[in-house]
Design a protein around this motif. Structure first.
Motif, PDB file in Angstrom:
ATOM      1  N   ALA A  69      -6.546  15.257 -11.921  1.00  0.00           N
ATOM      2  CA  ALA A  69      -5.149  14.880 -12.168  1.00  0.00           C
ATOM      3  C   ALA A  69      -4.836  13.463 -11.704  1.00  0.00           C
ATOM      4  N   LEU A  70      -5.597  12.953 -10.740  1.00  0.00           N
ATOM      5  CA  LEU A  70      -5.330  11.596 -10.247  1.00  0.00           C
ATOM      6  C   LEU A  70      -5.458  10.568 -11.360  1.00  0.00           C
ATOM      7  N   LEU A  71      -6.259  10.856 -12.364  1.00  0.00           N
ATOM      8  CA  LEU A  71      -6.497   9.909 -13.443  1.00  0.00           C
ATOM      9  C   LEU A  71      -5.204   9.519 -14.152  1.00  0.00           C
ATOM     10  N   GLY A  72      -4.219  10.391 -14.121  1.00  0.00           N
ATOM     11  CA  GLY A  72      -2.936  10.089 -14.754  1.00  0.00           C
ATOM     12  C   GLY A  72      -1.922   9.452 -13.828  1.00  0.00           C
ATOM     13  N   HIS A  73      -2.360   9.114 -12.602  1.00  0.00           N
ATOM     14  CA  HIS A  73      -1.402   8.581 -11.617  1.00  0.00           C
ATOM     15  C   HIS A  73      -1.985   7.419 -10.814  1.00  0.00           C
ATOM     16  N   VAL A  74      -2.631   6.485 -11.516  1.00  0.00           N
ATOM     17  CA  VAL A  74      -3.143   5.281 -10.855  1.00  0.00           C
ATOM     18  C   VAL A  74      -2.571   4.030 -11.529  1.00  0.00           C
ATOM     19  N   SER A  75      -1.377   4.145 -12.054  1.00  0.00           N
ATOM     20  CA  SER A  75      -0.773   3.014 -12.750  1.00  0.00           C
ATOM     21  C   SER A  75      -0.351   1.931 -11.770  1.00  0.00           C
ATOM     22  N   THR A  76      -0.127   0.743 -12.295  1.00  0.00           N
ATOM     23  CA  THR A  76       0.339  -0.365 -11.468  1.00  0.00           C
ATOM     24  C   THR A  76       1.725  -0.096 -10.911  1.00  0.00           C
ATOM     25  N   ILE A  77       2.575   0.547 -11.691  1.00  0.00           N
ATOM     26  CA  ILE A  77       3.909   0.871 -11.184  1.00  0.00           C
ATOM     27  C   ILE A  77       3.815   1.808  -9.987  1.00  0.00           C
ATOM     28  N   GLU A  78       2.943   2.802 -10.050  1.00  0.00           N
ATOM     29  CA  GLU A  78       2.799   3.720  -8.919  1.00  0.00           C
ATOM     30  C   GLU A  78       2.207   3.006  -7.706  1.00  0.00           C
ATOM     31  N   ALA A  79       1.255   2.117  -7.937  1.00  0.00           N
ATOM     32  CA  ALA A  79       0.677   1.355  -6.830  1.00  0.00           C
ATOM     33  C   ALA A  79       1.714   0.445  -6.186  1.00  0.00           C
ATOM     34  N   ALA A  80       2.613  -0.130  -6.998  1.00  0.00           N
ATOM     35  CA  ALA A  80       3.678  -0.973  -6.444  1.00  0.00           C
ATOM     36  C   ALA A  80       4.640  -0.138  -5.597  1.00  0.00           C
ATOM     37  N   ARG A  81       4.921   1.085  -6.024  1.00  0.00           N
ATOM     38  CA  ARG A  81       5.782   1.954  -5.230  1.00  0.00           C
ATOM     39  C   ARG A  81       5.099   2.336  -3.915  1.00  0.00           C
ATOM     40  N   ASP A  82       3.790   2.502  -3.942  1.00  0.00           N
ATOM     41  CA  ASP A  82       3.052   2.765  -2.700  1.00  0.00           C
ATOM     42  C   ASP A  82       3.206   1.587  -1.733  1.00  0.00           C
ATOM     43  N   MET A  83       3.174   0.358  -2.263  1.00  0.00           N
ATOM     44  CA  MET A  83       3.328  -0.809  -1.398  1.00  0.00           C
ATOM     45  C   MET A  83       4.700  -0.820  -0.729  1.00  0.00           C
ATOM     46  N   ASP A  84       5.706  -0.310  -1.433  1.00  0.00           N
ATOM     47  CA  ASP A  84       7.025  -0.291  -0.810  1.00  0.00           C
ATOM     48  C   ASP A  84       7.096   0.710   0.336  1.00  0.00           C
TER      49      ASP A  84
ATOM     50  N   VAL B 181      -7.071   2.214 -14.321  1.00  0.00           N
ATOM     51  CA  VAL B 181      -5.771   1.545 -14.243  1.00  0.00           C
ATOM     52  C   VAL B 181      -5.443   0.880 -15.571  1.00  0.00           C
ATOM     53  N   ASN B 182      -6.397   0.147 -16.136  1.00  0.00           N
ATOM     54  CA  ASN B 182      -6.130  -0.565 -17.383  1.00  0.00           C
ATOM     55  C   ASN B 182      -5.750   0.377 -18.522  1.00  0.00           C
TER      56      ASN B 182
ATOM     57  N   TRP C 268     -15.427  -5.688 -28.971  1.00  0.00           N
ATOM     58  CA  TRP C 268     -16.000  -4.348 -28.852  1.00  0.00           C
ATOM     59  C   TRP C 268     -15.737  -3.733 -27.486  1.00  0.00           C
ATOM     60  N   MET C 269     -15.692  -4.556 -26.443  1.00  0.00           N
ATOM     61  CA  MET C 269     -15.368  -4.012 -25.120  1.00  0.00           C
ATOM     62  C   MET C 269     -13.975  -3.409 -25.090  1.00  0.00           C
ATOM     63  N   ALA C 270     -13.079  -3.981 -25.883  1.00  0.00           N
ATOM     64  CA  ALA C 270     -11.692  -3.520 -25.875  1.00  0.00           C
ATOM     65  C   ALA C 270     -11.518  -2.151 -26.523  1.00  0.00           C
ATOM     66  N   LEU C 271     -12.597  -1.595 -27.071  1.00  0.00           N
ATOM     67  CA  LEU C 271     -12.514  -0.272 -27.698  1.00  0.00           C
ATOM     68  C   LEU C 271     -12.503   0.849 -26.658  1.00  0.00           C
ATOM     69  N   ALA C 272     -12.922   0.562 -25.428  1.00  0.00           N
ATOM     70  CA  ALA C 272     -13.188   1.615 -24.446  1.00  0.00           C
ATOM     71  C   ALA C 272     -12.009   2.558 -24.228  1.00  0.00           C
ATOM     72  N   CYS C 273     -10.795   2.023 -24.141  1.00  0.00           N
ATOM     73  CA  CYS C 273      -9.638   2.871 -23.819  1.00  0.00           C
ATOM     74  C   CYS C 273      -9.247   3.803 -24.965  1.00  0.00           C
ATOM     75  N   ALA C 274      -9.820   3.584 -26.150  1.00  0.00           N
ATOM     76  CA  ALA C 274      -9.510   4.480 -27.275  1.00  0.00           C
ATOM     77  C   ALA C 274      -9.927   5.911 -26.975  1.00  0.00           C
ATOM     78  N   TYR C 275     -10.900   6.084 -26.083  1.00  0.00           N
ATOM     79  CA  TYR C 275     -11.442   7.421 -25.812  1.00  0.00           C
ATOM     80  C   TYR C 275     -11.014   7.932 -24.437  1.00  0.00           C
ATOM     81  N   TRP C 276     -10.014   7.292 -23.867  1.00  0.00           N
ATOM     82  CA  TRP C 276      -9.573   7.683 -22.531  1.00  0.00           C
ATOM     83  C   TRP C 276      -8.870   9.039 -22.585  1.00  0.00           C
ATOM     84  N   PRO C 277      -9.136   9.921 -21.624  1.00  0.00           N
ATOM     85  CA  PRO C 277      -8.585  11.278 -21.702  1.00  0.00           C
ATOM     86  C   PRO C 277      -7.112  11.391 -21.330  1.00  0.00           C
ATOM     87  N   VAL C 278      -6.527  10.317 -20.796  1.00  0.00           N
ATOM     88  CA  VAL C 278      -5.123  10.343 -20.389  1.00  0.00           C
ATOM     89  C   VAL C 278      -4.364   9.299 -21.195  1.00  0.00           C
ATOM     90  N   LYS C 279      -3.250   9.680 -21.753  1.00  0.00           N
ATOM     91  CA  LYS C 279      -2.449   8.752 -22.549  1.00  0.00           C
ATOM     92  C   LYS C 279      -1.816   7.692 -21.661  1.00  0.00           C
TER      93      LYS C 279
END
Length: 538
Positions: A220-235, A408-409, A443-454
């Motif tokens: 489940a952590l895979l869906g909660h490593v966004s930059t916005i969440e990391a910024a809230r952690d910094m606060d 994250v990306n 071609w490297m930019a294709l990687a996120c097409a197969y990411w399991p989390v939207k």
């Protein structure tokens, strides 16, 4: 060079940089990308920044969070930090944050932080804490802090507790893991310029294996490593440190993290330095294509310098050098070089090795030697550069950097492409931006097409209305974060102030330029931002 999203700097390279430079640069792994001639990047205001908002059509500003701390989060902001000695002269601690800020009752994460306490030398007045982040995403701020703290100006070390917080999913903070060392070796070696259906299938299979491994190990952590969440952690950490405002130096992807913090909490902005800026208004397609242009610019700069050395292995001008590089790489695609009898140097790893050396001009002599050796059939030096980019250790293990980087990306922005067919259509535009690296990066930019989390994020501008002055530093020939991105971010920020470094390499502060260092240190110590339009020569 994989994974492929606009990124910042490689981890092992960070350690090498720190060994040669006076202060901190994190050569970040391929995440938030590369480029200098930002193709598709929106134009910004003047070099002074802050006078206009640069935004693409339909891109809206990041909205601040309510100033009051929600009752459901009050317990997180009320924790007591238990600092303990660690790592030869530093102090370490951990604290809790919710996995999901929208549903804090759903479980907690443990985050790790370290600090070097202000020494108060010369009777200096304590100014609070200064958080440092090296970028990535995926770079460990704890490791970075412990490497760069001795190189900070004595006056800064006297006034600030220097603090490193490993973002969620990174380093010591509930780290994400995806592949074993041998599978990462295979992932790094896969052909990143496939020319046949079989080659495309291989690359897609590698991307899918990487994504499946992350899903299996991270859950489940895979869906909660966004930059916005990391910024809230910094606060949360800011409050636990007892600082009414956040003081911060972020490099590369760390600029996106810092800008996001400013957008969410403008009234809590202290003295923020964003060096090697990313542009939050770009989507994945434009960001990746612009970054390809940045590496092309850096390669051209390398070639011009190379021509002044008698050991230059790539010819007398940019055109000739490009032809020789293309021929060398094509040869590795047809027949990889054997290295030490157990490994091979593939075309993909050779490209990664070249790109690694673009991050800092002090790596250029090593690249000259590596290209010379490769032309004579010795692929070991170029493979070492590739391994350095990924942080691969001698025992074949890999750090957490690339796993967190991709996670994250792929969460921050929708994928650049949904299928190989879309990549094939985009390759000509990428090659126009970067004749030598564009096809690989498409071609490297294709990687996120197969990411399991939207993806949960979208392109946006950051205005941070009402925030204190924010200093943005941009390097004119930065390979990984094009200078146009710094101009754009400074233009978006209501209080942005741009410092331009006319030079090579990724990021500028703390790397030996007296003009940049003096301006930033004065701002950190006195709170006075640099003069509008400040431009520092190499």
């Amino acid at each position: 060079m994989r994974p492929g999203q606009p990124a910042t700097q490689p981890a092992a390279a960070l350690r090498r940089v720190l060994g040669l430079a006076a202060a901190g640069l994190l050569l970040v792994g391929c995440t938030g990308g590369h480029r200098t001639g930002a193709v598709g990047a929106p134009a910004a205001s003047s070099d002074g920044g802050g006078s206009a908002t640069a935004s693409a059509p339909g891109v809206t500003p990041l909205q601040p969070l309510p100033a009051a701390i929600p009752a459901a989060l009050a317990s997180y902001y009320a924790q007591q930090l238990d600092w303990k000695p660690c790592d030869q002269g530093f102090e370490c601690t951990t604290f809790k944050v919710p996995v999901d800020y929208d549903h804090p009752a759903g479980g907690d994460l443990t985050l790790a932080a370290a600090r070097r306490v202000a020494d108060g030398a010369g009777g200096a007045r304590r100014l609070g804490s200064l958080l440092l982040n090296p970028g990535g995403p995926g770079g460990s701020a704890v490791e970075y802090l412990e490497s760069v703290a001795p190189g900070y100006q004595p006056a800064v070390r006297a006034a600030y507790d220097l603090v490193g917080l490993d973002p969620r999913g990174v380093g010591r903070s509930s780290p994400i893991s995806c592949l074993s060392g041998d599978r990462m070796d295979a992932f790094a070696a896969v052909d990143s310029t496939p020319a046949s259906p079989a080659g495309i299938d291989q690359l897609v299979a590698a991307d899918k294996e990487f994504a499946a491994g992350c899903q299996q190990h991270a859950g489940a952590l895979l869906g909660h490593v966004s930059t916005i969440e990391a910024a809230r952690d910094m606060d949360v950490l800011r409050a636990l440190l007892g600082d009414p405002r956040l003081n911060y130096v972020g490099k590369s992807y760390g600029t996106l993290l810092g800008a996001t913090y400013a957008g969410l909490f403008p009234s809590r902005v202290g003295r923020l330095v964003l060096d090697g800026a990313m542009d939050p208004s770009l989507d994945s397609l434009d960001g990746n294509r612009a970054q390809a242009g940045g590496f092309e610019t850096a390669w051209n700069s390398f070639v011009k310098d190379c021509d002044t050395h008698p050991d230059c292995p790539v010819g007398q001008n940019v055109q000739q050098a490009g032809q020789q590089l293309d021929a060398l790489l094509s040869g590795f695609e047809a027949k990889p070089l054997q290295v030490d009898g157990t490994r091979q140097l593939t075309e993909a790893q050779a490209v990664t090795g070249v790109i690694e050396a673009m991050y800092a001009d002090f790596l250029w002599p090593e690249l000259r030697s590596a290209l010379t050796a490769a032309k004579s059939g010795d692929g070991a030096p170029l493979l070492r550069l590739s391994d350095s980019y990924y942080g691969r250790a001698a025992d074949g293990s890999y750090p957490n950097l690339m796993f967190a980087n991709m996670a994250v990306n792929c969460l921050d922005l929708p994928p650049a492409f949904d299928s190989p067919t879309e990549v094939q259509r985009a390759v000509p535009d990428f090659e126009q931006a970067s004749p030598h690296f564009g096809r690989d990066m498409a071609w490297m930019a294709l990687a996120c097409a197969y990411w399991p989390v939207k993806a949960t994020g979208t392109p946006h501008t950051v205005r941070a209305a009402g925030a204190a002055p924010i200093v943005v530093v941009g390097t004119t020939r930065d390979p990984a974060t094009p200078y146009a991105w710094a101009r754009s971010l400074a233009g978006q920020l209501e209080s942005g102030r741009l410092v331009t470094y006319d030079g090579d390499g990724h990021t500028a502060y703390g790397l030996g330029n007296d003009c940049v260092d003096s301006a930033v240190n004065h701002y950190l110590l006195e709170g006075q931002p640099p003069a509008p339009g400040l431009r520092c020569a190499k």
